[in-house]
Design a protein around this motif. Structure first.
Motif, mmCIF file in Angstrom:
data_model
loop_
_atom_site.group_PDB
_atom_site.id
_atom_site.type_symbol
_atom_site.label_atom_id
_atom_site.label_comp_id
_atom_site.label_asym_id
_atom_site.label_seq_id
_atom_site.Cartn_x
_atom_site.Cartn_y
_atom_site.Cartn_z
ATOM 1 N N UNK A 161 0.848 -1.194 0.000
ATOM 2 C CA UNK A 161 0.000 0.000 0.000
ATOM 3 C C UNK A 161 0.884 1.243 0.000
ATOM 4 N N UNK A 162 0.574 2.157 -0.887
ATOM 5 C CA UNK A 162 1.320 3.410 -0.938
ATOM 6 C C UNK A 162 0.347 4.582 -0.869
ATOM 7 N N UNK A 163 0.870 5.720 -0.485
ATOM 8 C CA UNK A 163 0.111 6.969 -0.482
ATOM 9 C C UNK A 163 0.978 8.018 -1.156
ATOM 10 N N UNK A 164 0.474 8.588 -2.238
ATOM 11 C CA UNK A 164 1.258 9.531 -3.037
ATOM 12 C C UNK A 164 0.439 10.800 -3.242
ATOM 13 N N UNK A 165 1.059 11.944 -2.946
ATOM 14 C CA UNK A 165 0.428 13.246 -3.174
ATOM 15 C C UNK A 165 1.162 13.969 -4.291
ATOM 16 N N UNK A 166 0.411 14.353 -5.317
ATOM 17 C CA UNK A 166 0.923 15.195 -6.397
ATOM 18 C C UNK A 166 0.452 16.630 -6.158
ATOM 19 N N UNK A 167 1.174 17.588 -6.709
ATOM 20 C CA UNK A 167 0.692 18.973 -6.733
ATOM 21 C C UNK A 167 0.661 19.451 -8.176
ATOM 22 N N UNK A 168 -0.468 20.032 -8.558
ATOM 23 C CA UNK A 168 -0.646 20.491 -9.932
ATOM 24 C C UNK A 168 -0.856 21.987 -10.006
ATOM 25 N N UNK A 169 -1.902 22.385 -10.733
ATOM 26 C CA UNK A 169 -2.197 23.803 -10.907
ATOM 27 C C UNK A 169 -3.402 24.190 -10.052
ATOM 28 N N UNK A 170 -4.131 25.210 -10.484
ATOM 29 C CA UNK A 170 -5.250 25.713 -9.692
ATOM 30 C C UNK A 170 -6.419 24.737 -9.673
ATOM 31 N N UNK A 171 -6.462 23.818 -10.625
ATOM 32 C CA UNK A 171 -7.498 22.804 -10.616
ATOM 33 C C UNK A 171 -8.116 22.490 -11.961
ATOM 34 N N UNK A 172 -8.059 23.426 -12.926
ATOM 35 C CA UNK A 172 -8.745 23.222 -14.195
ATOM 36 C C UNK A 172 -7.815 23.321 -15.400
#
Length: 335
Positions: free
Chosen positions: A19-30
């Motif tokens: 089991x892994x937990x991965x958080x990505x960060x992108x842009x404002x959402x759209x």
């Protein structure tokens, strides 16, 4: 954590059996960075143990991406342009941050873009250096240089190179700041601004900048090119005819590509899987853009595996291992 990586024979379909937990960060959402994050979350989820979790934080796609991974608020984050990261190894430019030696790349999502300066032709401006003398009549639409927004950092670098330093901007008739490109482009098109310094040139908004007036485009002259070179940030060309009224090949600061960054201590199996997905499942991302001509798409398809693996900062070793295996002749899905 340095879990065992698949060897070349196992590369066809890696699987993370924990089991892994991965958080990505992108842009404002759209926008496109979030779309890339969503693609990777799904592809990794299909190849990870049940119970694995994937999340996407909203971000701004600039310096905040680097800070997020260094602070361990995100495991991987996307930023643009990749050119801004070229100064990291030399400690120059807007991404010259503390602890940058802990930063690694996972890969690049290729896309062609430029930072373009467009002016109302009635100003009579023909070169960047003309702008300083006309400050009282200029209404400039761009993005803020607030320590995060890389459009704003680049635009203000450009202006300062021709004598329009931040302290002199108060002399302009107006400065219209927008976090994202489109409000600034709209302000120029509608006449609220007579100078536009922005990116996202492949979008329909740029094709409408000349709807209500004649426009001109300003080349990045020697002073601008030199200022960006000191940041290790290259110039590039917009071909004649690509933008409305552009009658020559235009030299501008480069603004291409989405860079996916992480920390050096990201677990090897996760870094490996992300790199594998970037190449082996690229069709899933490409298909979301094929309704657009390739030269008008915000993601340049077909995605080139060599370009994906070419980064301005060192690759995470496990990502490098994945790309090396692909380079040894692995037959990719869809090939």
């Amino acid at each position: 954590m340095n879990t065992r990586l698949p060897d070349r024979k196992e590369m066809v379909e890696p699987f993370i059996d924990r089991e892994i937990s991965v958080i990505f960060q992108g842009d404002w959402g759209q926008a496109n960075l979030h779309r890339v994050c969503g693609w990777l979350c799904q592809e990794m989820g299909d190849r990870s143990a049940p119970g694995s979790r994937f999340g996407i934080w909203s971000g701004r796609g600039g310096v905040d991406a680097v800070h997020a991974v260094l602070a361990q608020d995100a495991d991987a984050a996307l930023m643009t342009p990749t050119a801004a990261a070229a100064g990291i190894p030399a400690g120059v430019g807007p991404l010259a941050v503390r602890a940058a030696d802990q930063l690694r790349a996972l890969g690049v999502v290729p896309q062609r873009d430029r930072l373009v300066t467009c002016v109302d032709k009635s100003l009579g401006v023909s070169t960047m250096s003309d702008l300083a003398a006309l400050l009282p009549s200029l209404r400039i639409a761009t993005s803020p240089d607030d320590g995060v927004n890389l459009i704003g950092a680049a635009a203000h670098r450009l202006l300062a190179a021709v004598g329009v330093t931040p302290d002199r901007l108060d002399a302009a008739a107006a400065v219209i700041y927008a976090e994202r490109p489109f409000p600034a482009i709209d302000a120029f098109r509608d006449g609220r601004a007579n100078v536009l310094i922005q990116e996202a040139i492949m979008t329909p908004s740029w094709q409408r900048v000349a709807e209500h007036k004649d426009v001109a485009y300003l080349d990045a002259g020697p002073a601008v090119a030199e200022a960006f070179a000191r940041w290790c940030w290259p110039t590039a060309v917009v071909p004649s005819g690509y933008l409305p009224g552009l009658d020559h090949d235009l030299t501008t600061p480069e603004y291409s590509d989405f860079l996916l960054v992480c920390r050096a201590d990201l677990p090897d199996d996760i870094a490996f899987m992300i790199a594998w997905c970037l190449v082996a499942t690229r069709e899933a991302l490409e298909s979301q853009y094929r309704h657009l001509p390739p030269d008008r798409s915000p993601v340049t398809y077909p995605l080139d595996p060599t370009a994906i693996a070419t980064t301005p900062i060192p690759l995470h070793p496990a990502a490098a291992a994945a790309y090396a295996a692909f380079g040894d002749g692995l037959v990719l899905p869809g090939s």
